[in-house]
Design a protein around this motif. Structure first.
Motif, short mmCIF file in Angstrom:
data_model
loop_
_atom_site.label_atom_id
_atom_site.label_comp_id
_atom_site.label_asym_id
_atom_site.label_seq_id
_atom_site.Cartn_x
_atom_site.Cartn_y
_atom_site.Cartn_z
N PHE A 3 0.85 -1.19 0.00
CA PHE A 3 0.00 0.00 0.00
C PHE A 3 0.88 1.23 0.00
CE2 PHE A 3 -2.70 -3.24 1.84
CZ PHE A 3 -3.87 -3.06 1.13
N LYS A 4 0.36 2.30 -0.57
CA LYS A 4 1.09 3.57 -0.58
C LYS A 4 1.06 4.18 0.82
CE LYS A 4 -0.10 4.80 -5.31
NZ LYS A 4 -0.77 5.75 -6.18
N PRO A 5 2.20 4.56 1.32
CA PRO A 5 2.21 5.19 2.64
C PRO A 5 1.71 6.64 2.58
CG PRO A 5 4.43 5.05 1.78
CD PRO A 5 3.53 4.37 0.80
N HIS A 6 1.06 7.04 3.60
CA HIS A 6 0.58 8.42 3.77
C HIS A 6 -0.28 8.88 2.62
CE1 HIS A 6 3.33 8.70 7.13
NE2 HIS A 6 4.33 8.35 6.33
N SER A 7 -1.16 8.09 2.16
CA SER A 7 -2.03 8.55 1.10
C SER A 7 -3.46 8.62 1.62
CB SER A 7 -1.95 7.62 -0.10
OG SER A 7 -2.53 6.38 0.20
N ASP A 8 -4.14 9.53 1.03
CA ASP A 8 -5.54 9.68 1.40
C ASP A 8 -6.40 8.74 0.59
OD1 ASP A 8 -4.76 11.63 3.12
OD2 ASP A 8 -5.10 13.27 1.69
N ASN A 9 -5.81 8.24 -0.45
CA ASN A 9 -6.51 7.30 -1.33
C ASN A 9 -6.55 5.92 -0.69
OD1 ASN A 9 -7.54 8.28 -3.66
ND2 ASN A 9 -5.65 8.08 -4.83
N GLU A 10 -7.58 5.18 -0.94
CA GLU A 10 -7.68 3.82 -0.45
C GLU A 10 -7.35 2.82 -1.56
OE1 GLU A 10 -8.16 2.83 2.60
OE2 GLU A 10 -8.30 4.90 3.27
N GLU A 11 -6.71 3.30 -2.63
CA GLU A 11 -6.35 2.41 -3.73
C GLU A 11 -5.13 1.57 -3.35
OE1 GLU A 11 -5.61 4.53 -7.29
OE2 GLU A 11 -7.31 5.85 -7.01
N SER A 12 -5.11 0.34 -3.84
CA SER A 12 -3.95 -0.50 -3.60
C SER A 12 -2.92 -0.27 -4.71
CB SER A 12 -4.34 -1.97 -3.55
OG SER A 12 -4.86 -2.35 -4.79
N MET A 13 -1.66 -0.48 -4.35
CA MET A 13 -0.59 -0.30 -5.32
C MET A 13 -0.48 -1.59 -6.16
SD MET A 13 3.05 1.07 -4.21
CE MET A 13 4.43 0.14 -4.73
N SER A 14 -0.35 -1.45 -7.46
CA SER A 14 -0.34 -2.63 -8.33
C SER A 14 1.06 -3.01 -8.78
CB SER A 14 -1.24 -2.38 -9.53
OG SER A 14 -0.73 -1.29 -10.27
N GLU A 15 2.11 -2.55 -8.14
CA GLU A 15 3.48 -2.90 -8.49
C GLU A 15 3.93 -4.12 -7.67
OE1 GLU A 15 5.92 0.48 -7.88
OE2 GLU A 15 4.70 1.75 -9.17
N ILE A 16 4.73 -4.96 -8.27
CA ILE A 16 5.24 -6.15 -7.58
C ILE A 16 6.57 -5.79 -6.93
CG2 ILE A 16 6.11 -8.49 -7.91
CD1 ILE A 16 4.24 -8.74 -10.27
N ASN A 17 6.72 -6.21 -5.71
CA ASN A 17 7.98 -5.99 -5.01
C ASN A 17 8.93 -7.14 -5.38
OD1 ASN A 17 9.97 -5.24 -3.31
ND2 ASN A 17 8.79 -5.46 -1.42
N VAL A 18 9.99 -6.85 -6.15
CA VAL A 18 10.88 -7.88 -6.65
C VAL A 18 12.11 -8.10 -5.77
CG1 VAL A 18 10.18 -7.60 -9.05
CG2 VAL A 18 12.08 -6.25 -8.16
#
Length: 136
Positions: A3-18
């Motif tokens: 998840f994006k830290p300190h965001s007001d959005n409740e959207e999930s991050m779609s990037e893969i942590n490699v």
């Protein structure tokens, strides 16, 4: 899922942590690099027994014998030492540049003696060496 830290959005991050994937792959590469040399040095082989074969030669090959006492014979004639063998082989090679050699070594002869004789044969310039065995 990150998840994006300190965001007001409740959207999930779609990037893969490699990072964990790269860490695992590097560990596997290191293991492969460490174990590969160990595998080539620790190979134990049982040599197979072979059936009788016939050589495809046009002329009779040279015969070199080593008995169990380490005595060297060339075409059934005894030789004094390795220098005499090398001289004889160079003469034979000058007569026939395509000379082949059959090595008859007693099974009780010390391997070091066979290695010395083979080194002398190669130093004389003969490249075609065959070991003669008996069929079982």
């Amino acid at each position: 899922m990150a998840f994006k830290p300190h965001s007001d959005n409740e959207e999930s991050m779609s990037e893969i942590n490699v990072t964990p994937l790269v860490d695992v792959m590097l560990v596997l590469v290191i293991i492969l690099l460490v174990t590969a040399p160990l595998l080539t040095q620790s190979v134990h082989v049982t040599l197979p027994k072979t059936a009788e074969t016939t050589a495809d030669v046009k002329e009779q090959p040279l015969q070199l014998g080593i008995d169990k006492q380490g005595m060297i014979t060339f075409n059934k004639l005894p030789l004094a030492d390795l220098s005499a063998l090398e001289t004889t082989l160079k003469y034979e090679l000058a007569q026939n540049p395509e000379a082949a050699l059959h090595l008859y070594a007693d099974q009780a002869v010390v391997y070091a003696k066979v290695a010395e004789v083979m080194a002398t044969v190669q130093h004389a310039g003969i490249a075609k060496i065959a070991f003669v065995t008996v069929e079982q």
